[in-house]
Design an enzyme around this catalytic site. Sequence first.
Site, short mmCIF file in Angstrom:
data_model
loop_
_atom_site.label_atom_id
_atom_site.label_comp_id
_atom_site.label_asym_id
_atom_site.label_seq_id
_atom_site.Cartn_x
_atom_site.Cartn_y
_atom_site.Cartn_z
CB CYS A 2 47.97 32.59 34.20
SG CYS A 2 47.56 33.65 32.80
CG LEU A 45 43.85 30.24 29.22
CD1 LEU A 45 44.06 29.08 28.25
CD2 LEU A 45 42.67 29.96 30.14
CG ASN A 68 45.49 33.10 38.19
OD1 ASN A 68 44.95 33.03 37.10
ND2 ASN A 68 45.06 32.42 39.25
CD GLU A 70 41.51 38.18 32.21
OE1 GLU A 70 41.90 39.33 31.88
OE2 GLU A 70 41.84 37.14 31.61
CB ILE A 282 25.14 19.67 31.27
CG1 ILE A 282 25.20 20.14 32.72
CG2 ILE A 282 26.40 20.00 30.53
CD1 ILE A 282 26.24 19.41 33.53
#
Length: 618
Positions: A2, A45, A68, A70, A282
Amino acid sequence: MCGIVGYSQNHPQAIQEMLQSIRHRGPDDLGIYCDEGFSLGHTRLSILDLSHAGHQPMEFEHLVIVFNGEVYNFRAIQKELLGLGYTFFSDSDTEVILKAMHCWGEKAVDKFIGMFAFALWDKRKEELLLYRDRVGVKPLYYYFEGGELLFASELRAITAIKPNLALSQAGLYEYFQFGYISSNLSIHQAIHKLPAGHYLRFKAGKIEVKPYWSIHTFLEMPPFEKSEEELIDELEELLVDAFKLRMVADVPVGVFLSGGIDSSLVAAILQKHHGHIHTFTIGFENPRYNEALYAKGVAEHLGTEHTERILSAEEAREILYRFPEVYDEPFGDSSGIPTLLVSKVAKESGVKVVLSADGGDEIFCGYERYPIAHSLSRKILSLPYPLRAFAGRAMESFGAKRAGYLFKVRNLEHKFNQLSEMLRAKDLEEFYELLVHNSKNYEIKELLGETFPPKSRAFKVGERIHPMQGMMSWDYERYMVDDILVKVDRATMFHSIEGREPLLDHRIAEFAARLPFNMKFREGKTKYILRKVLERYLPKEMIERPKMGFGIPMFEWFSQDLRSLFETHFTPERLKSSGVLNPSYVLRELGKLQRGEPVNVNKLWLILVFLMWQEKAR
């Protein structure tokens, strides 16, 4: 993941403006709390408890929190609190943090395993506490002037309220020296980062900043006296627990996989102990940079659901032109471009949380530069300092340009000046800093007119164990926090996904700090103990390959784009209007590029990024 903001005034409009500037960090929800003492804001989020019960700011009795990150072990803490009579209305870690702080006060943070930056406003005491996680995974900036405090997850939220702030000369020096701004500095003189493992207390118009955890504590402890097999078993058990904790989410989770030791270890352990892992890679057409084949081999062996994409110069070019927008202070690490692109791939695949295997190099001695720097320093620093200093001054007096004209060696002028500086290094820390500089001291002095040599206690603490441990400790507190972690946080948040760092569980860092050094580096082999753990999951031939790093063929791709950008921005007028750069120096270096002479293009890239950032910031 967040975004959080706060202001030491009752000012909902300012909070709204701050939140809008970082809305990409949390597009799912937005909340504001204001009273006469403080205003708080949160943009969310949703990862855990997707319902409105997880809304922030969250209140309990006299406490208000914005958070913000976890806290992965929140269920264990919640169970403990339930036993003490607390009740819960949500299934979010935010509520657990709030009530843990209510129950145990400042000691509650010692229980948290995770990545976090949070603010706790105590209405009764009229006191604000700001906390940043032990390793520094989550960012937290603050502005403090004349008793006024603002804080935010990103710099841009503060400058939205406080525009036109003076530049920090020390921050500028750090940027041009290393390509990032480290420690508690920012590009602005009045804005600082809360250091990792620290808290800030704000009360009655005054602040104090103090540490609550430091890796130094564990580096200073005696090393483990256990067998090699016992240490490997203990580390594997710790890795399994740390990695599984980071799979806690109510949304899809993926892993960035390069095929290197660290990311392969994360994917292998999770695939075995959790299952159904989605990996992302990638690749590039240029084989010098392409790790996709290695990653594909690892994914096939493990049986993960694998997504690979070969990225073109056209896609990267879009990011190049938006680079200053993503990194909201000057940030010169060009590997931020592929990090942004792989985050985009994960987002398009429907993943909302990704695990990135950063930290292994700094904790377990993974960089190839460590043994090289150690070997070189032993040869140079073994000479008496007065002799080295005399030789360095003699070289400076002789002149690099004169040496270049006499000996006609490619790029000799730069090498001559670099050796002159290294000969005069007073100790191993200064020697190492000179090796990792993007721009050398003589270049920065000519570009900016002054220097601000940094110093780090971490180097000295590590050096008592082994010279290479000093280098690792320096990188752990500077390069890892303020380059690697900033790169991943901004890249993932730009695409509104959460990045998690499983190797940076503080328990792993504490364990690694107490390992005998030969369990990290042995007989020329880096990450010795990590390799031993990985051998339990992958064939040895898949592990033993040269390290490539997460780079891109940047200057091959962007030779025309960069030259065009250099020529557009490196005009006498723009350089003069920067207020800090020496136009004649920049134009002289640009002239070398235009004439095909040897020049450090990365140095020009740093100048370009600064000018593009400054133009956007005005």
